[in-house]
Design an enzyme around this catalytic site. Sequence first.
Site, PDB file in Angstrom:
ATOM      1  N   SER A  13      36.141 -15.128 -21.128  1.00 49.03           N
ATOM      2  CA  SER A  13      36.086 -14.077 -20.116  1.00 49.03           C
ATOM      3  C   SER A  13      37.503 -13.600 -19.780  1.00 49.03           C
ATOM      4  CB  SER A  13      35.318 -14.578 -18.892  1.00 49.03           C
ATOM      5  OG  SER A  13      34.933 -13.520 -18.053  1.00 49.03           O
TER       6      SER A  13
ATOM      7  N   HIS B 153      31.070 -10.656 -22.171  1.00 51.83           N
ATOM      8  CA  HIS B 153      29.725 -10.676 -21.572  1.00 51.83           C
ATOM      9  C   HIS B 153      28.975  -9.380 -21.912  1.00 51.83           C
ATOM     10  CE1 HIS B 153      31.385 -14.097 -19.567  1.00 51.83           C
ATOM     11  NE2 HIS B 153      32.181 -13.382 -18.798  1.00 51.83           N
TER      12      HIS B 153
END
Length: 244
Positions: free
Chosen positions: A135, A171
């Site tokens: 991330s 994501h």
Amino acid sequence: MPAEAPTIVATSGGWTRRDLGGVDWAGTAHLAVELARVPAGRAPRLTYLGTAGGDQRSWAAEVHAAGERAGFRTTVLDLFPLPSVDDPAGLLLGSDVVWVGGGSVANLLAVWRVHGLEEAFRAAWEAGVVLGGVSAGSICWFAGGTTDSFGPQLRPVTNGLGLLPYGNGVHYDSEARRRPLVHELVGSGVLGETHCSDDGVGLVYQGTELVEAVSEVPGKGAWIVRREGGGVVETRVEPRPLHR
């Protein structure tokens, strides 16, 4: 024996939840260790940075426990409230793998730069230390990407470390706004060519070349988004399954 070339494993994965609580390192993190070519008989030296999450001590304990189960010699480099070692740059350079956790990529970049770590990461990367993360710990290595660092609405960040000259979308399959925003940013020129990962997928780079995508989860994908002509084109990159 450092990695064969400057290597980055940028992911939307790296962890798996344990049935009895806590986490273990998942396939993309183990791949980063394999790419570091650690000599036989020595535990891999993995340095973890949780800057993007504010260096939470409870999470650091999880990292140490996961490292012990995996056979890693783990060091957590904290920068809050002050650096936890005298020579952060030396610690990075002496690692086999540096793994960066998720959270606020905007805050992470600001804190790293205050402490002069931008140059330290480049030196470690060029020396063959494998850099990786999830991330925010993925986006940081790129020119920029999409982030919720500034609030609940996703926005672009464009001041990444730039070791990889692309945008990065994390994501990509699990947060509905990620894909359309990447397309908007690439179409408008805010981001250049952008490399994206579904949850559980990692992107492996040698130098600045994307050499493969890998996945901890069946059915997931990686994606390259480019501006072509008057539009935006998205191309799927099929990941290699990781069996761990």
